[in-house]
Design an enzyme around this catalytic site. Structure first.
Site, PDB file in Angstrom:
ATOM      1  N   ARG A 123       0.833  -1.202   0.000  1.00  0.00           N
ATOM      2  CA  ARG A 123       0.000   0.000   0.000  1.00  0.00           C
ATOM      3  C   ARG A 123       0.868   1.253   0.000  1.00  0.00           C
ATOM      4  O   ARG A 123       0.525   2.268  -0.593  1.00  0.00           O
ATOM      5  CB  ARG A 123      -0.903   0.011   1.238  1.00  0.00           C
ATOM      6  CG  ARG A 123      -2.162  -0.779   1.045  1.00  0.00           C
ATOM      7  CD  ARG A 123      -3.032  -0.755   2.303  1.00  0.00           C
ATOM      8  NE  ARG A 123      -4.010  -1.830   2.252  1.00  0.00           N
ATOM      9  CZ  ARG A 123      -5.169  -1.749   1.602  1.00  0.00           C
ATOM     10  NH1 ARG A 123      -5.509  -0.649   0.990  1.00  0.00           N
ATOM     11  NH2 ARG A 123      -5.995  -2.778   1.579  1.00  0.00           N
ATOM     12  N   ASP A 174     -20.119   7.014  -2.912  1.00  0.00           N
ATOM     13  CA  ASP A 174     -20.492   6.160  -1.775  1.00  0.00           C
ATOM     14  C   ASP A 174     -21.982   6.312  -1.451  1.00  0.00           C
ATOM     15  O   ASP A 174     -22.657   5.332  -1.132  1.00  0.00           O
ATOM     16  CB  ASP A 174     -19.621   6.508  -0.555  1.00  0.00           C
ATOM     17  CG  ASP A 174     -18.140   6.209  -0.804  1.00  0.00           C
ATOM     18  OD1 ASP A 174     -17.856   5.251  -1.549  1.00  0.00           O
ATOM     19  OD2 ASP A 174     -17.281   6.939  -0.281  1.00  0.00           O
ATOM     20  N   ARG A 208     -24.036   4.434  -4.041  1.00  0.00           N
ATOM     21  CA  ARG A 208     -24.052   2.988  -3.744  1.00  0.00           C
ATOM     22  C   ARG A 208     -25.050   2.697  -2.634  1.00  0.00           C
ATOM     23  O   ARG A 208     -25.869   1.765  -2.728  1.00  0.00           O
ATOM     24  CB  ARG A 208     -22.647   2.521  -3.341  1.00  0.00           C
ATOM     25  CG  ARG A 208     -21.711   2.444  -4.528  1.00  0.00           C
ATOM     26  CD  ARG A 208     -20.331   1.945  -4.139  1.00  0.00           C
ATOM     27  NE  ARG A 208     -19.544   1.715  -5.345  1.00  0.00           N
ATOM     28  CZ  ARG A 208     -18.227   1.920  -5.433  1.00  0.00           C
ATOM     29  NH1 ARG A 208     -17.557   2.348  -4.387  1.00  0.00           N
ATOM     30  NH2 ARG A 208     -17.597   1.682  -6.570  1.00  0.00           N
ATOM     31  N   HIS A 227     -12.898   8.052   2.167  1.00  0.00           N
ATOM     32  CA  HIS A 227     -13.330   7.092   1.148  1.00  0.00           C
ATOM     33  C   HIS A 227     -12.591   5.775   1.398  1.00  0.00           C
ATOM     34  O   HIS A 227     -11.579   5.493   0.794  1.00  0.00           O
ATOM     35  CB  HIS A 227     -12.973   7.658  -0.229  1.00  0.00           C
ATOM     36  CG  HIS A 227     -13.452   6.829  -1.366  1.00  0.00           C
ATOM     37  ND1 HIS A 227     -14.739   6.389  -1.488  1.00  0.00           N
ATOM     38  CD2 HIS A 227     -12.793   6.358  -2.464  1.00  0.00           C
ATOM     39  CE1 HIS A 227     -14.855   5.685  -2.604  1.00  0.00           C
ATOM     40  NE2 HIS A 227     -13.685   5.648  -3.206  1.00  0.00           N
TER      41      HIS A 227
END
Ligand code: APR
Length: 312
Positions: A87, A147, A150, A174
């Protein structure tokens, strides 16, 4: 004639270009480091124009000179995490890309409003703001609209009601710590907490938090692009048409909700100046704690990015 530059002509960038042109919002410039991809996608979209009946110009290019004088710059450039990549590596790579893209586009469009889409979203929006040194109203991250869309889609499926009547609100970062707000999510004004059990509300919130991963799991390679593209187009529309829509966006919190010095998803009013204002809701203690947790995680992530960029 408004002009929107979309940097990164991958799945999300090309979908943004499609919606912006097909909704007749602006002329579009698609730019990428890859040669041929932006040109090919722009030409393909232009060839769809006679069918979809719009007269918008769509140009594909590798030259920032073509982006000159844009009203809005949408940054989708970046790489997706590859197997074996940490990451931190992803953060470092995308930070380098977003920093150079922000610099180049700002040089050619100093009056533009920037909408950032590249992940990790809140951190990349912060970096764009830092790099361009623009006033905070002109650098906005796209995440909350997606978001919330969704969440709204899942509410519609659960209750078997039209999405036309659903308004959903998701704040915070997010990622896993985003903060869906059932109390402020309604079916034609009726909070969903009145319409389904606590367990079902929580299940839909969790599906929303996992929304991006659910799509990645199905696609196997690549991530979502239709809903992200549509979400950017809604923000572009509210800005260019000065609609003052109230949409959750990643913004510089500036002390609101007790949060400072980071970008995070908050309810904003979007108009011709970009962020016209940030709305402060009265949150209950659970909601407030969840938002604080999300903000703390973003703060850590920004610190990490700063360390990685110094190490370059
Ligand atoms: N300048 C311009 N374009 C670049 C640069 C750069 N320095 N570096 C990479 N790109 C381009 C790539 O060549 C590629 O065409 O960015 C594009 C990214 O496209 P995809 O790999 O298809 O990724 P996409 O699915 O569009 O997602 C883009 O949006 O939702 C987020 O997490 C997602 O960060 C990702 C971004």
């Amino acid at each position: 004639m408004s002009k929107v530059t979309v940097v990164g002509s991958g799945f999300v960038g090309a979908t943004v270009a499609q919606y912006v042109a097909e909704k007749d919002l602006a002329d579009v410039v698609l730019i990428d480091i890859l040669e041929g991809i932006p040109q090919g996608k722009a030409l393909d979209l232009l060839e769809a124009a006679p069918v979809n009946m719009h007269g918008r110009s769509i140009v594909g290019t590798n030259s920032y000179a073509d982006t000159k004088g844009s009203d809005i710059v949408v940054i989708t450039a970046g790489i997706a995490r590859k197997p074996g990549m940490s990451r931190d590596d992803l953060l470092k790579t995308n930070a380098g890309i977003v920093q150079s893209v922000a610099k180049e586009t700002f040089k050619h469009s100093p009056d533009a409003i920037f909408i950032v889409v590249t992940n990790p979203l809140d951190v990349m929006a912060y970096l764009t703001w830092q790099t361009t040194k623009l006033p905070t109203n002109r650098v906005i991250g796209m995440a909350g609209v997606l978001d919330s869309a969704r969440f709204a889609a899942f509410i519609g499926m659960e209750l078997n009601v039209s999405v036309e009547d659903i308004r959903a609100m998701v704040l915070g970062g997010h990622g896993d710590l985003m903060v869906p707000l059932p109390r402020f999510s309604t079916v034609n004004g009726i909070p969903i907490t009145e319409l389904m059990s606590k367990e079902r509300v929580e299940a839909l919130c969790q599906r929303t938090r996992d929304g991006g991963a659910e799509i990645v799991g199905l696609l196997k390679s690549g991530s979502a692009y239709y809903a992200p593209g549509a979400s950017v187009a809604q923000m572009v529309e509210s800005i260019l048409r000065n609609k003052n829509r109230l949409l959750p966006c990643a913004v510089q919190a500036d002390g609101k909700y007790g949060i400072k010095d980071i970008y995070i998803g908050l309810p904003t009013v979007l108009g011709r100046q970009g962020v016209e204002r940030v709305i402060e809701l009265k949150l209950n203690s659970d909601e407030e704690a969840a938002l604080k947790k999300s903000a703390d995680a973003i703060k850590d992530h920004i610190n990490l990015m700063n360390q990685l960029l110094v190490a370059v």
